[in-house]
Write an enzyme that holds these catalytic residues in place. Structure first.
Site, PDB file in Angstrom:
ATOM      1  N   HIS A 193       0.857  -1.193   0.000  1.00  0.00           N
ATOM      2  CA  HIS A 193       0.000   0.000   0.000  1.00  0.00           C
ATOM      3  C   HIS A 193       0.890   1.239   0.000  1.00  0.00           C
ATOM      4  CE1 HIS A 193      -4.010  -1.838   0.506  1.00  0.00           C
ATOM      5  NE2 HIS A 193      -3.303  -2.839   1.021  1.00  0.00           N
ATOM      6  N   HIS A 214       1.073  -8.394  -1.393  1.00  0.00           N
ATOM      7  CA  HIS A 214       0.273  -8.554  -2.623  1.00  0.00           C
ATOM      8  C   HIS A 214       0.812  -7.731  -3.798  1.00  0.00           C
ATOM      9  CE1 HIS A 214      -1.884  -5.066  -1.046  1.00  0.00           C
ATOM     10  NE2 HIS A 214      -2.656  -5.774  -0.247  1.00  0.00           N
ATOM     11  N   GLY A 246      -6.801 -14.233 -10.855  1.00  0.00           N
ATOM     12  CA  GLY A 246      -7.228 -13.759 -12.161  1.00  0.00           C
ATOM     13  C   GLY A 246      -8.080 -12.513 -12.091  1.00  0.00           C
ATOM     14  N   ASP A 270      -5.597 -13.383   0.516  1.00  0.00           N
ATOM     15  CA  ASP A 270      -6.144 -12.040   0.761  1.00  0.00           C
ATOM     16  C   ASP A 270      -7.665 -12.128   0.894  1.00  0.00           C
ATOM     17  OD1 ASP A 270      -5.360  -9.229   1.069  1.00  0.00           O
ATOM     18  OD2 ASP A 270      -6.515  -8.849  -0.734  1.00  0.00           O
ATOM     19  N   LEU A 296     -14.764  -3.772  -6.484  1.00  0.00           N
ATOM     20  CA  LEU A 296     -13.908  -4.846  -5.984  1.00  0.00           C
ATOM     21  C   LEU A 296     -13.278  -4.450  -4.646  1.00  0.00           C
ATOM     22  CD1 LEU A 296     -12.344  -7.551  -6.438  1.00  0.00           C
ATOM     23  CD2 LEU A 296     -10.587  -6.181  -7.578  1.00  0.00           C
TER      24      LEU A 296
END
Length: 374
Positions: A193, A214, A246, A270, A296
């Site tokens: 982040h 991530h 994906g 996650d 999302l």
């Protein structure tokens, strides 16, 4: 003491057939050719299934409809454990998203209490935030993102001393002294982040940050004139987690990253759970979770599906995909002396799956459980 036979064994370092795993108490005692099994041993026929080290998910936010941010309790950790073990995950770090200090301290105490009660599966607490770059906050609640203060860092470090703790931070938001203080503490630090430039990220790695959270999601990207955190990660020796669903990252992106990073890249889910009761709101939408606006906001991935995606969608060999879900996460959290391998002396933690990569059972610290309904 008992032996597992009639199985294909992915030990992490090799693939064995016509061998048996002998389990004594909670550990792997021996791996021997089947003809060398002691005739007095109890034998379990594994029906020709495959066995690999069980999975380790170092970033998951809850399970069974209970989100750790909304319900910061032992019950949430228990629900998470019960849900993920059916997809082959024996160990996990319960993850807390950016939140006020009092909630962080509460989460530390809950994790401490869970471990003190002999709670299964928990290998640590992942504090994801709140010390982020505001533009890269992703789905984290904006009002909780803040600059670190010396006082707050001291409180978090002191409170978490008895809990294995992993923290994702934007390193460029810290002073040199603050970063040094964290890196000299017991907390494992990961960069994420973050709006860090290539230079800022490389300097942070040189100072001791050896993990990235991530890869690609919520960070400065690789570009022609500024390689950013992604480029610095490629051009380093640090580990990075990735979400191979994906959705968060495309499969070609996973493939390229794997070619660049090799054994330094590992799988996380996650994953969140459906919960709209607190500051963080997640609604299940097929292969993802969205917020109340349909944007999302979370993953619906399981570790076995991550392995399947890496194998079938990305083209990573199955044995390496399995290592990305077990061996490498164990290394990233510094627990690779007991977890992540099927070798003599390691804890007997294994996932059992069929030729379609469907989980059939799990072995946790020597205890075998078959899943009759998946």
């Amino acid at each position: 003491m008992y032996a597992l036979k009639n199985c294909k064994i992915y030990t992490s370092s090799k693939i064995l057939e016509q061998h048996a795993i002998i389990i004594k108490d909670e550990s792997i005692f021996q791996i021997v050719p089947e003809e060398q099994i002691d005739s007095e041993l109890s034998i379990v026929d594994m029906k020709g299934y495959s066995i690999a080290p069980s999975f380790i998910d170092i970033q998951i936010y809850g399970g069974g409809g209970s989100l750790f941010n909304s319900s910061t309790s032992i019950q949430t950790i228990q629900k998470t454990y019960q849900e993920i073990r059916r997809s082959g995950t024996s160990h996990f770090q319960i993850t807390l998203s950016s939140t006020p200090l009092d909630k962080i301290l509460e989460a530390i105490q809950v994790a401490k209490d869970y471990l003190a009660q002999g709670g299964k599966g928990l290998v640590g607490l992942h504090l994801e935030g709140p010390y982020f770059s505001f533009p890269k906050r992703g789905a984290h609640v904006a009002e909780f993102i803040r600059k670190p203060t010396n006082e707050e860092l001291i409180l978090v470090v002191e409170a978490s001393k008895d809990v294995p703790t992993y923290m994702t931070i934007a390193p460029e938001e810290f002073t040199d002294k603050q970063l040094k203080y964290l890196l000299e503490s017991h907390i494992i630090i990961s960069a994420g982040h973050s709006s860090a430039t290539y230079q800022q990220a490389t300097e942070a790695f040189d100072k001791g940050i050896k993990r990235v959270t991530h890869l690609f999601n919520a960070m400065s990207q690789f570009q022609s004139r500024e390689p950013g955190l992604v480029g610095a990660t490629y051009d380093s020796d640090v580990w990075a987690s990735i979400i191979p669903d994906g959705v968060h990252v495309s499969y070609p992106t996973v493939s390229i990253s794997k070619k660049m990073m090799g054994e330094r890249l590992f799988i996380i889910t996650d994953a969140v759970t459906e919960d709209i009761s607190g500051d963080y709101k997640f609604i299940h939408a097929g292969d993802r979770y969205v917020d109340t606006n349909g944007i999302l906001s979370g993953s619906a991935l399981s570790m076995i599906q991550g392995v399947i995606n890496c194998y079938l969608k990305v083209g990573i060999p199955l044995d390496e995909s399995l290592r990305m879900a077990s061996t490498y996460p164990a290394q990233a959290i510094q627990q690779d002396q007991t977890l992540g391998r099927i070798e003599e002396g390691f804890q007997a933690n294994m996932v059992i799956f069929n030729e379609d990569l469907e989980v059939q059972g799990i072995i946790e610290q020597g205890y075998l459980e078959w899943f009759l309904e998946i």
